[in-house]
Design a protein around this motif. Structure first.
Motif, PDB file in Angstrom:
ATOM      1  N   VAL A 367       0.834  -1.203   0.000  1.00 46.02           N
ATOM      2  CA  VAL A 367       0.000   0.000   0.000  1.00 46.02           C
ATOM      3  C   VAL A 367       0.873   1.259   0.000  1.00 46.02           C
ATOM      4  O   VAL A 367       0.578   2.248  -0.683  1.00 46.02           O
ATOM      5  CB  VAL A 367      -0.949  -0.013   1.213  1.00 46.02           C
ATOM      6  CG1 VAL A 367      -1.656   1.337   1.375  1.00 46.02           C
ATOM      7  CG2 VAL A 367      -1.982  -1.130   1.057  1.00 46.02           C
ATOM      8  N   GLN A 368       1.966   1.211   0.721  1.00 43.35           N
ATOM      9  CA  GLN A 368       2.882   2.356   0.769  1.00 43.35           C
ATOM     10  C   GLN A 368       3.415   2.702  -0.617  1.00 43.35           C
ATOM     11  O   GLN A 368       3.400   3.872  -1.029  1.00 43.35           O
ATOM     12  CB  GLN A 368       4.037   2.032   1.707  1.00 43.35           C
ATOM     13  CG  GLN A 368       5.134   3.087   1.724  1.00 43.35           C
ATOM     14  CD  GLN A 368       6.351   2.627   2.502  1.00 43.35           C
ATOM     15  OE1 GLN A 368       6.292   1.670   3.258  1.00 43.35           O
ATOM     16  NE2 GLN A 368       7.451   3.309   2.321  1.00 43.35           N
ATOM     17  N   PHE A 369       3.890   1.696  -1.347  1.00 45.77           N
ATOM     18  CA  PHE A 369       4.533   1.947  -2.637  1.00 45.77           C
ATOM     19  C   PHE A 369       3.542   2.073  -3.783  1.00 45.77           C
ATOM     20  O   PHE A 369       3.877   2.651  -4.819  1.00 45.77           O
ATOM     21  CB  PHE A 369       5.524   0.831  -2.958  1.00 45.77           C
ATOM     22  CG  PHE A 369       6.778   0.871  -2.119  1.00 45.77           C
ATOM     23  CD1 PHE A 369       7.527   2.017  -2.026  1.00 45.77           C
ATOM     24  CD2 PHE A 369       7.201  -0.249  -1.419  1.00 45.77           C
ATOM     25  CE1 PHE A 369       8.684   2.066  -1.258  1.00 45.77           C
ATOM     26  CE2 PHE A 369       8.358  -0.229  -0.653  1.00 45.77           C
ATOM     27  CZ  PHE A 369       9.096   0.933  -0.570  1.00 45.77           C
ATOM     28  N   ARG A 370       2.336   1.524  -3.623  1.00 52.34           N
ATOM     29  CA  ARG A 370       1.401   1.484  -4.747  1.00 52.34           C
ATOM     30  C   ARG A 370       0.302   2.528  -4.648  1.00 52.34           C
ATOM     31  O   ARG A 370       0.040   3.242  -5.612  1.00 52.34           O
ATOM     32  CB  ARG A 370       0.801   0.077  -4.851  1.00 52.34           C
ATOM     33  CG  ARG A 370       1.873  -0.970  -5.065  1.00 52.34           C
ATOM     34  CD  ARG A 370       1.364  -2.403  -4.992  1.00 52.34           C
ATOM     35  NE  ARG A 370       2.494  -3.340  -5.022  1.00 52.34           N
ATOM     36  CZ  ARG A 370       2.378  -4.659  -5.048  1.00 52.34           C
ATOM     37  NH1 ARG A 370       1.184  -5.216  -5.027  1.00 52.34           N
ATOM     38  NH2 ARG A 370       3.456  -5.418  -5.081  1.00 52.34           N
ATOM     39  N   PHE A 371      -0.359   2.652  -3.495  1.00 50.88           N
ATOM     40  CA  PHE A 371      -1.460   3.601  -3.347  1.00 50.88           C
ATOM     41  C   PHE A 371      -0.974   4.947  -2.803  1.00 50.88           C
ATOM     42  O   PHE A 371      -1.282   5.999  -3.351  1.00 50.88           O
ATOM     43  CB  PHE A 371      -2.531   3.049  -2.397  1.00 50.88           C
ATOM     44  CG  PHE A 371      -3.127   1.729  -2.804  1.00 50.88           C
ATOM     45  CD1 PHE A 371      -3.008   1.234  -4.095  1.00 50.88           C
ATOM     46  CD2 PHE A 371      -3.824   0.962  -1.882  1.00 50.88           C
ATOM     47  CE1 PHE A 371      -3.568   0.016  -4.463  1.00 50.88           C
ATOM     48  CE2 PHE A 371      -4.390  -0.248  -2.220  1.00 50.88           C
ATOM     49  CZ  PHE A 371      -4.256  -0.728  -3.512  1.00 50.88           C
ATOM     50  N   ALA A 372      -0.236   4.889  -1.696  1.00 51.71           N
ATOM     51  CA  ALA A 372       0.197   6.135  -1.066  1.00 51.71           C
ATOM     52  C   ALA A 372       1.094   6.943  -2.000  1.00 51.71           C
ATOM     53  O   ALA A 372       1.021   8.174  -2.025  1.00 51.71           O
ATOM     54  CB  ALA A 372       0.924   5.836   0.242  1.00 51.71           C
ATOM     55  N   ALA A 373       1.940   6.275  -2.770  1.00 46.17           N
ATOM     56  CA  ALA A 373       2.833   6.991  -3.686  1.00 46.17           C
ATOM     57  C   ALA A 373       2.044   7.783  -4.722  1.00 46.17           C
ATOM     58  O   ALA A 373       2.401   8.920  -5.060  1.00 46.17           O
ATOM     59  CB  ALA A 373       3.773   6.000  -4.370  1.00 46.17           C
ATOM     60  N   VAL A 374       0.977   7.189  -5.247  1.00 48.69           N
ATOM     61  CA  VAL A 374       0.138   7.898  -6.222  1.00 48.69           C
ATOM     62  C   VAL A 374      -0.581   9.059  -5.551  1.00 48.69           C
ATOM     63  O   VAL A 374      -0.667  10.168  -6.110  1.00 48.69           O
ATOM     64  CB  VAL A 374      -0.869   6.921  -6.867  1.00 48.69           C
ATOM     65  CG1 VAL A 374      -1.888   7.683  -7.726  1.00 48.69           C
ATOM     66  CG2 VAL A 374      -0.132   5.894  -7.721  1.00 48.69           C
ATOM     67  N   ALA A 375      -1.102   8.848  -4.351  1.00 49.17           N
ATOM     68  CA  ALA A 375      -1.801   9.922  -3.638  1.00 49.17           C
ATOM     69  C   ALA A 375      -0.876  11.101  -3.365  1.00 49.17           C
ATOM     70  O   ALA A 375      -1.257  12.268  -3.553  1.00 49.17           O
ATOM     71  CB  ALA A 375      -2.373   9.372  -2.333  1.00 49.17           C
ATOM     72  N   GLU A 376       0.353  10.816  -2.918  1.00 54.00           N
ATOM     73  CA  GLU A 376       1.297  11.895  -2.628  1.00 54.00           C
ATOM     74  C   GLU A 376       1.616  12.705  -3.872  1.00 54.00           C
ATOM     75  O   GLU A 376       1.669  13.948  -3.835  1.00 54.00           O
ATOM     76  CB  GLU A 376       2.573  11.309  -2.038  1.00 54.00           C
ATOM     77  CG  GLU A 376       2.403  10.755  -0.633  1.00 54.00           C
ATOM     78  CD  GLU A 376       3.630  10.016  -0.131  1.00 54.00           C
ATOM     79  OE1 GLU A 376       3.689   9.729   1.070  1.00 54.00           O
ATOM     80  OE2 GLU A 376       4.526   9.712  -0.964  1.00 54.00           O
TER      81      GLU A 376
END
Length: 468
Positions: A367-376
């Protein structure tokens, strides 16, 4: 299996000379790096010595058949069988004497690794985890005065053992190639390796900085852990203890130097580029991100496979919205539309049977590398990360549906459980994957709203005000 069916073997022919060491004889390695090496124009010059991570079972099975195995390319219309011949030696990971011997051989030019995100035992910035018991034990092993007595257990500990053997033998430079789903994986592994080497031996650390190249890669081939009907192989004329099922599609992009040479992987379709970041983000967000989103949304709906979740209108809508948001923060020129169309075809293949429960492992770092990265990145671009917030919410819903303790393994499972049991589980869980997102009240509101609406059949995103 008929007693008359011959087991795979080389029939007395010599295996290619070992010039590549690989750590981790998993399904993906055999469907990807080993396959690319077997299809290189100079394949006869590049044998692989592959070492297991923990269990020796796969190495023992491959050793019985001279390193050969069947690769089953499974399409919706049928199977294509191929015998892959690039593994010259299959060894238990505990055979450290052979690892050291090969690493000290000047003819060996490359060390590749397939390690899970948490398997490196490094923190998100690539530095060693000071609380990791196994890493601490490996540091003790690697500091032993008697080099022959050193017995590290972790992948990065064994990599350091191999690099130190090469240094001591003055065997020349070498390339270390990470084959995983971590952005900037070459730099990530270099950071961790050099930091650990600094704690072991200053001379080793200096040698690594001057003689080891760390290559970044983006790897792509869906390879679930499924079985092969022995009768299918028997009909083809042989028996196999270690077949691998994969999809027909394969992609490999590499960035970095190979100071001692490498196979001509580009002959099999690999690409060597000056800047890998767009390619690794394309794959990590569009393929792996979609896999994770289908997993979290699909499991709470009682679905079992990627094909099942892709066929579900609600799950597919989540993925397509997330793709649109992710593509908006990717640079032009990396085949967005073509790649997404191919992904839908690949996901829908019912014969691959890629189980969601398998993809669910190590969910926090994913989730850190896949979802959160896009959100940031969406926030930095001045846009509202509605779709990635819904993706994060899908993960949180999945976690909370299992009382904060998902059945799938997760190296950060204790932290997840504590966050899920906190007064504000949404904020606490978001903080595990991104401090920046956790500090955004507007993003947390988006996640809460998406979670509250997760059971609704209408998954169209609500209108949101710009984030502060």
């Amino acid at each position: 299996m008929s007693a008359a069916t011959p087991r795979l073997n080389r029939g007395g022919a010599a295996a290619p000379p070992v010039r590549v060491i690989h750590l981790g004889i998993g399904h993906f390695f055999r469907a990807h790096q080993a396959w690319y090496t077997a299809h290189a124009a100079d394949a006869e010059q590049w044998g692989i010595a592959a070492f297991t991570g923990r269990s020796a079972a796969v190495a023992e099975a491959l050793a019985e058949q001279d390193g050969l195995y069947t690769l089953v390319e499974r399409d919706a219309d049928g199977d294509r069988l191929e015998v892959v011949s690039s593994i010259a030696e299959a060894r238990s990971g505990s055979d450290l004497a052979r690892l050291v011997e090969l690493a000290a051989d000047p003819r060996v030019a490359v060390i590749t690794l397939t390690v899970t995100e948490s398997g490196y035992r490094l923190r998100p910035d690539g530095t060693p985890d000071p609380d990791d018991v196994a890493l601490a034990a490996d540091l003790v092993e690697l500091r032993r005065a008697d080099a022959a007595a050193r017995a590290p257990q972790t992948a990065i500990g064994r990599l350091l053992l191999a690099l130190d053997a090469r240094r001591r033998a003055d065997a020349g430079p070498i390339a270390v190639v990470s084959c995983d789903n971590i952005p900037g994986n070459g730099a990530f592994l270099r950071t961790g390796t050099e930091a650990l080497a600094d704690r072991v031996d200053a001379a080793l650390a200096a040698w690594i900085r001057g003689q080891a190249s760390f290559v970044s890669t983006s790897v792509d081939r869906i390879t679930p852990h499924v079985t092969v009907d022995p009768a299918e192989l028997e009909a083809a004329g042989w028996a196999d203890l270690a077949p691998v099922v994969t999809e027909p599609f394969a992609d490999w992009v590499l960035e970095g130097d190979f100071p001692a040479g490498r196979p001509t992987w580009e002959h099999a379709g690999a690409r060597v580029v000056d800047d890998i970041e767009p390619w690794e983000h394309r794959k990590l967000w569009l393929l792996n991100g979609a896999h994770s989103l289908l997993t979290f949304a699909g499991l709470v709906r009682g679905l079992e496979t990627v094909a099942d979740a892709t066929a579900d209108a609600s799950c597919r809508a989540l993925v397509e919205d997330f793709w649109s948001e992710a593509v908006a923060v990717l640079p032009a020129g990396v085949e967005h539309e073509e790649y997404r169309a191919r992904l839908l075809e690949r996901f829908a293949n019912p014969r691959i049977e890629h189980r969601l429960a398998q993809i669910a492992a190590e969910s926090t770092v994913k989730v850190q590398f896949r979802f959160a990265a896009v959100a940031e990145r969406t926030l930095l671009a001045g846009r509202v990360p509605t779709a990635s917030a819904r993706a994060v919410a899908a993960w949180i819903d999945w976690v909370l549906a299992r009382a904060g303790r998902p059945e799938a393994p997760d190296a950060r499972g204790d932290e997840v459980a504590r966050a899920a049991a906190s007064v504000d589980p949404v904020a606490a869980l978001v903080a595990l994957v991104s401090d920046r997102l956790a500090a955004s009240v507007s993003f947390l509101d988006l996640v809460r709203a998406a979670g509250a609406n997760a059971s609704a059949t209408d998954l169209e995103p609500a209108q949101s005000a710009p984030l502060a």
